[in-house]
Design an enzyme around this catalytic site. Structure first.
Site, PDB file in Angstrom:
ATOM      1  N   LYS A  46       0.828  -1.200   0.000  1.00 26.18           N
ATOM      2  CA  LYS A  46       0.000   0.000   0.000  1.00 26.18           C
ATOM      3  C   LYS A  46       0.869   1.260   0.000  1.00 26.18           C
ATOM      4  CE  LYS A  46      -4.123  -2.162   1.912  1.00 26.18           C
ATOM      5  NZ  LYS A  46      -4.894  -2.482   3.114  1.00 26.18           N
ATOM      6  N   LYS A  79      -2.940  -8.888 -11.427  1.00 26.22           N
ATOM      7  CA  LYS A  79      -4.051  -9.156 -10.514  1.00 26.22           C
ATOM      8  C   LYS A  79      -5.115  -8.066 -10.670  1.00 26.22           C
ATOM      9  CE  LYS A  79      -5.300  -8.944  -5.662  1.00 26.22           C
ATOM     10  NZ  LYS A  79      -5.834  -7.855  -5.042  1.00 26.22           N
ATOM     11  N   LYS A  90      -9.108  -2.747  -7.931  1.00 27.86           N
ATOM     12  CA  LYS A  90      -9.602  -1.411  -8.273  1.00 27.86           C
ATOM     13  C   LYS A  90      -8.469  -0.391  -8.223  1.00 27.86           C
ATOM     14  CE  LYS A  90     -11.402  -1.062  -3.618  1.00 27.86           C
ATOM     15  NZ  LYS A  90     -11.550  -2.474  -3.266  1.00 27.86           N
TER      16      LYS A  90
HETATM   17  P1  ADP Z   1      -9.001  -4.594  -4.456  1.00 29.08           P
HETATM   18  O1  ADP Z   1      -7.656  -5.249  -4.721  1.00 29.08           O
HETATM   19  O2  ADP Z   1      -9.757  -4.331  -5.708  1.00 29.08           O
HETATM   20  O3  ADP Z   1      -8.861  -3.361  -3.586  1.00 29.08           O
HETATM   21  P2  ADP Z   1      -9.895  -5.860  -2.076  1.00 29.08           P
HETATM   22  O4  ADP Z   1      -8.482  -5.834  -1.564  1.00 29.08           O
HETATM   23  O5  ADP Z   1     -10.894  -4.939  -1.472  1.00 29.08           O
HETATM   24  O6  ADP Z   1      -9.836  -5.644  -3.648  1.00 29.08           O
HETATM   25  O7  ADP Z   1     -10.403  -7.363  -1.988  1.00 29.08           O
HETATM   26  C1  ADP Z   1     -11.603  -7.828  -1.431  1.00 29.08           C
HETATM   27  C2  ADP Z   1     -11.616  -9.350  -1.458  1.00 29.08           C
HETATM   28  O8  ADP Z   1     -11.588  -9.810  -2.818  1.00 29.08           O
HETATM   29  C3  ADP Z   1     -10.410  -9.994  -0.770  1.00 29.08           C
HETATM   30  O9  ADP Z   1     -10.803 -11.189  -0.121  1.00 29.08           O
HETATM   31  C4  ADP Z   1      -9.479 -10.287  -1.904  1.00 29.08           C
HETATM   32  O10 ADP Z   1      -8.601 -11.347  -1.632  1.00 29.08           O
HETATM   33  C5  ADP Z   1     -10.435 -10.636  -3.032  1.00 29.08           C
HETATM   34  N1  ADP Z   1      -9.852 -10.248  -4.314  1.00 29.08           N
HETATM   35  C6  ADP Z   1      -9.620  -8.990  -4.754  1.00 29.08           C
HETATM   36  N2  ADP Z   1      -9.071  -8.991  -5.972  1.00 29.08           N
HETATM   37  C7  ADP Z   1      -8.921 -10.298  -6.323  1.00 29.08           C
HETATM   38  C8  ADP Z   1      -8.412 -10.966  -7.474  1.00 29.08           C
HETATM   39  N3  ADP Z   1      -7.942 -10.291  -8.520  1.00 29.08           N
HETATM   40  N4  ADP Z   1      -8.417 -12.303  -7.492  1.00 29.08           N
HETATM   41  C9  ADP Z   1      -8.915 -13.018  -6.446  1.00 29.08           C
HETATM   42  N5  ADP Z   1      -9.421 -12.446  -5.329  1.00 29.08           N
HETATM   43  C10 ADP Z   1      -9.428 -11.109  -5.255  1.00 29.08           C
END
Ligand code: ADP
Ligand code: TRP
Length: 326
Positions: A116, A195, A198
């Site tokens: 982060k 990956k 957002k």
């Molecule tokens: P972002 O990376 O978009 O900010 P979050 O960190 O809020 O997403 O993730 C919320 C949930 O979704 C978590 O449990 C995370 O492991 C899962 N997740 C997010 N992006 C992915 C991805 N590309 N593949 C698999 N799981 C994901």
């Protein structure tokens, strides 16, 4: 503990933006499937989102929206307890107690903090302490199973370490939770092949409008193989995403056509878009229904808060007694 209670399943999702299909396949879908296997508690992690969202209206609105979207995707409030993180403020008390046994070195090794910062977020104490609050989220419900995406695995390990620390120091207080990670969908790729996230801007949203969704799918990055050339499905983001939604036969068909050559990436992308749009159609319909009933979501969240508080209060009594408060 010798209780024969049903398995307790817990997970949270941050309302820091719109949900994408990486969230869906990585976390929401497995969490929804698990609601049939025990007592599920799923929350909207608004305390966590405070580490990145600075607009109070946006935070409130996103929290509501994420709750609506999660229900639309199949969470059943008759089965699962759905609630807002901040409706259980005791969790911040537990985070404090855990922080008094949390070794600095353990948190300094947390990769999500470093990631982060690398993405430009300010180095706040809250961001650093995030895994401790997350441990409190899990331990305060005596959770057995925590369905999350692979990137959250280290946080569950930290949770177990902190639970062990407390147990070693104060006697048996916490049970040790386990992460449940979907091997098949460990990491859902975004339109650039990285990956999906957002914060990378490479997301395809679950409830994006049709035009925008089509545009996102059509802009998936590919190599420059000509139409005639065979294309390796193992390296194709299109194929990986399609495989998450299509049937076995459909997947085999796309694989054969890729390997044979003669089909261009844009045709595969069109096919992926059609599949994606069809796959989420029932969820879009359900979402409209939920949104048409103004009080529905607040009712669900209020019921969820009540149940979550019942459990959290019991566990906190045990914790306070164990550490010498009251
Ligand atoms: P972002 O990376 O978009 O900010 P979050 O960190 O809020 O997403 O993730 C919320 C949930 O979704 C978590 O449990 C995370 O492991 C899962 N997740 C997010 N992006 C992915 C991805 N590309 N593949 C698999 N799981 C994901
Ligand atoms: N940290 C998780 C994420 O960013 C969200 C979360 C907060 C969570 N508390 C949790 C997930 C407890 C599982 C259990 O996605």
């Amino acid at each position: 503990m010798t209780d024969k209670k049903p398995m307790r399943i817990l997970s949270g999702i941050q309302p820091s933006g719109v949900l994408h299909i990486g969230n869906y396949f990585g976390m929401m879908k497995p969490a929804i499937a698990l609601q049939a296997e025990g007592e599920a508690l799923y929350f909207i992690a608004d305390y966590h989102a405070l580490t990145s969202v600075r607009d109070p209206e946006a935070l409130r609105e996103n929290s509501r929206r994420v709750a609506v979207d999660f229900l639309a995707c199949g969470l059943d409030p008759e089965r699962a307890t759905v609630f807002r993180h901040s409706d259980v403020p005791q969790v911040t008390e537990l985070a404090w107690i855990l922080s008094t046994v949390a070794p600095m070195g353990l948190l300094e090794r947390a990769t999500s903090y470093k990631d982060k910062l690398a993405r430009g977020m300010a180095a706040t104490v809250g961001l650093f302490n995030y895994p401790v609050l997350m441990a409190a989220d899990i331990l305060i419900y005596d959770s057995d199973i925590v369905p999350v995406g692979k990137d959250q695995k280290q946080h569950i390990e930290i949770t177990r370490d902190l639970a062990v620390k407390i147990n070693e120091t104060f006697g048996h207080v916490f049970k040790l939770p386990e992460a449940r990670i979907q091997a098949a969908t460990e990491t859902v790729p975004g339109i650039d092949g990285q990956k999906m996230s957002k914060s990378y801007g490479n997301n395809i949203d679950i409830f994006g409008d049709e035009k925008d969704t089509r545009k996102r799918v059509m802009s998936i990055v590919t190599d420059s193989s000509p139409v005639d050339a065979p294309k390796d499905p193992a390296n194709s983001t299109i194929f990986k995403l399609y495989s998450l939604m299509a049937s076995k036969n459909e997947i085999a068909d796309m694989r054969d056509r890729s390997l044979k050559g003669g089909t261009g990436y844009s045709d595969f992308k069109k096919q992926l878009f059609e599949k994606l749009w069809e796959y989420f159609a029932p969820m879009r319909k359900r979402r409209e229904e939920i949104l048409s009933d103004k009080s529905y979501i607040e009712d669900v969240l209020a019921r969820g808060a009540k149940r979550a508080n019942e459990i959290a209060d019991q566990v906190m009594q045990r914790v306070r007694a164990a550490v010498g408060l009251r």
